[in-house]
Design an enzyme around this catalytic site. Structure first.
Site, PDB file in Angstrom:
ATOM      1  N   GLY A   1      -0.244   5.170  -0.904  1.00 30.28           N
ATOM      2  CA  GLY A   1      -1.179   5.978  -0.127  1.00 30.28           C
ATOM      3  C   GLY A   1      -0.527   7.137   0.599  1.00 30.28           C
ATOM      4  O   GLY A   1       0.602   7.547   0.272  1.00 30.28           O
ATOM      5  N   GLN A   2      -1.225   7.631   1.631  1.00 34.72           N
ATOM      6  CA  GLN A   2      -0.786   8.851   2.318  1.00 34.72           C
ATOM      7  C   GLN A   2       0.566   8.679   3.014  1.00 34.72           C
ATOM      8  O   GLN A   2       1.360   9.617   3.097  1.00 34.72           O
ATOM      9  CB  GLN A   2      -1.848   9.266   3.357  1.00 34.72           C
TER      10      GLN A   2
ATOM     11  N   TYR B   1     -14.040  -0.615   8.349  1.00 32.26           N
ATOM     12  CA  TYR B   1     -12.595  -0.366   8.519  1.00 32.26           C
ATOM     13  C   TYR B   1     -12.157  -0.747   9.931  1.00 32.26           C
ATOM     14  O   TYR B   1     -11.163  -1.459  10.118  1.00 32.26           O
ATOM     15  CB  TYR B   1     -12.337   1.127   8.249  1.00 32.26           C
TER      16      TYR B   1
ATOM     17  N   ASP C   1      -1.637  -6.698  -5.418  1.00 30.10           N
ATOM     18  CA  ASP C   1      -2.982  -6.693  -4.844  1.00 30.10           C
ATOM     19  C   ASP C   1      -2.943  -7.637  -3.641  1.00 30.10           C
ATOM     20  O   ASP C   1      -2.835  -8.855  -3.811  1.00 30.10           O
ATOM     21  CB  ASP C   1      -3.976  -7.185  -5.912  1.00 30.10           C
TER      22      ASP C   1
ATOM     23  N   LYS D   1      -9.629  -3.713  11.160  1.00 30.71           N
ATOM     24  CA  LYS D   1      -8.393  -3.382  11.905  1.00 30.71           C
ATOM     25  C   LYS D   1      -8.329  -4.198  13.195  1.00 30.71           C
ATOM     26  O   LYS D   1      -7.257  -4.662  13.587  1.00 30.71           O
ATOM     27  CB  LYS D   1      -8.315  -1.884  12.195  1.00 30.71           C
TER      28      LYS D   1
ATOM     29  N   GLY E   1       0.814  -1.223   0.000  1.00 27.59           N
ATOM     30  CA  GLY E   1       0.000   0.000   0.000  1.00 27.59           C
ATOM     31  C   GLY E   1       0.839   1.259   0.000  1.00 27.59           C
ATOM     32  O   GLY E   1       0.454   2.288   0.573  1.00 27.59           O
TER      33      GLY E   1
ATOM     34  N   ASP F   1       2.064  -1.598  -4.489  1.00 29.67           N
ATOM     35  CA  ASP F   1       0.701  -1.059  -4.373  1.00 29.67           C
ATOM     36  C   ASP F   1      -0.122  -1.591  -5.537  1.00 29.67           C
ATOM     37  O   ASP F   1       0.431  -2.006  -6.564  1.00 29.67           O
ATOM     38  CB  ASP F   1       0.716   0.481  -4.405  1.00 29.67           C
ATOM     39  N   ILE F   2      -1.435  -1.539  -5.381  1.00 31.05           N
ATOM     40  CA  ILE F   2      -2.319  -1.924  -6.492  1.00 31.05           C
ATOM     41  C   ILE F   2      -2.361  -0.787  -7.525  1.00 31.05           C
ATOM     42  O   ILE F   2      -2.636  -1.009  -8.691  1.00 31.05           O
ATOM     43  CB  ILE F   2      -3.731  -2.273  -5.948  1.00 31.05           C
TER      44      ILE F   2
HETATM   45  N1  SER Z   1      -7.428   8.117   9.316  1.00 29.54           N
HETATM   46  C1  SER Z   1      -8.281   6.965   9.408  1.00 29.54           C
HETATM   47  C2  SER Z   1      -9.599   7.230   8.848  1.00 29.54           C
HETATM   48  O1  SER Z   1     -10.052   8.338   8.965  1.00 29.54           O
HETATM   49  C3  SER Z   1      -8.428   6.523  10.842  1.00 29.54           C
HETATM   50  O2  SER Z   1      -7.335   5.741  11.172  1.00 29.54           O
HETATM   51  O3  SER Z   1     -10.216   6.345   8.366  1.00 29.54           O
END
Ligand code: SER
Length: 320
Positions: A10-11, A137, A48, A141, A7, A31-32
């Protein structure tokens, strides 16, 4: 040391790859999505994580010693596509753990989140607290944490993770619910205005990206016998959204910051802790943040301005 990141588009990925390169590691980023222009990794592979065979064969081929598992769909996007979120986050984490076991990876670093918690936790919320998230999410987690703990106790596998607060950086996030804080800065500087999707009194744990990167890298480097657990809360600051707006306004004269709560995202924010108790991380591996809200603002706003200047002159390097 050979380090692999999932990944990585991403950020967190570009900044993490940069920090790992600075520490002298050989970095394999995956990353995908396609490689961001700002990515400084030694190698880039399409991956993936929901495709178990691809994960295992890549880990066998590249033989990383440590894997940083960042691949995930975040909370707001996750509520739009919960089934896909389960596949990427839950099955993806299982695949990565299995690939680590089969390819003899020494250590897996896992990015967990404040989203493992649901409504009604104590303030501040300790590590060991009931985990009843309301988002897919958050559910995935929690699942990833439990799986990692199982691999640790069953096979002695070196699984470690941090529960990240909402992360603020000049790099744009993708589909998180904590993003209002970041956009007050980025859009405040870039276009002089931002309408937050939350109430001004919203308070969740937040952290500046350089502290977040240092946390996960320092946890990776900590002696295992100092660690009393696999996954740790980490904390920096928890200002009400209005206080963030006031600080941005102080640094960006004339900026227009307003609030129009979105019911779905506000409900997620209200379900998360106001603040985390990170005593265990401080005691076990010496965690301590360098940036509070003021220090972050003084560091971040000039960085966003610099990127804006670059952006005007050259194509965007995977940022904004
Ligand atoms: N930054 C994440 C979100 O907003 C929370 O860990 O989904």
């Amino acid at each position: 040391m050979k380090v692999l990141i999932t990944g990585a588009g991403g950020q967190i990925g570009c900044d993490l790859a940069h920090m790992l390169k600075e520490r002298g590691h050989y970095v394999i980023a995956t990353d995908i999505a396609s490689r961001p222009l700002a990515m400084c990794a030694d190698q880039w592979h399409h991956l993936d994580v929901s495709d178990k065979n691809s994960v295992i064969s890549l880990f066998r081929q590249d033989e990383p010693e440590v894997v940083y598992h960042l691949a995930a769909i975040l909370s707001a996007r996750g509520e739009e596509i919960p089934q896909q979120t389960y596949k990427v986050n839950e099955i993806g984490t299982f695949n990565v753990l299995e690939a680590c076991r089969e390819a003899h990876v020494r250590q897996l670093m896992y990015c967990s989140s404040i989203a493992v918690f649901g409504p009604g936790t104590p303030d501040p919320t300790p590590d060991d607290c009931f985990l009843q998230p309301t988002t897919m999410y958050g559910v995935t987690k929690v699942g990833g944490e439990l799986l990692g703990n199982y691999y640790h106790s069953r096979w002695g596998f070196d699984f470690r993770g941090v529960r990240f607060p909402g992360l603020i950086s000049a790099t744009l996030p993708g589909g998180g619910t904590s993003d209002y804080a970041l956009f007050m800065y980025v859009n405040g500087v870039r276009i002089g205005a931002y309408e937050s999707f939350c109430r001004p009194d919203t308070r969740i744990p937040l952290m500046y990206m350089p502290d977040a990167l240092r946390a996960i890298v320092e946890l990776s480097e900590a002696p295992r016998d100092r660690l009393g657990r696999c996954v740790y809360n980490i904390a920096a600051f928890s200002p009400p959204a209005q206080e963030i707006a006031d600080v941005v306004a102080k640094h960006v004269p004339g900026v227009k910051l307003s609030f129009r709560p979105d019911p779905g995202r506000q409900a997620i924010l209200d379900s998360w802790p106001n603040a985390l108790d990170d005593t265990c991380a401080r005691e076990d591996w010496g965690w301590s943040p360098n940036f509070d809200l003021e220090a972050m603002s003084a560091d971040l706003i000039p960085k966003i301005r610099d990127l804006l200047d670059d952006h005007i002159q050259t194509p965007p390097p995977g940022r904004f």
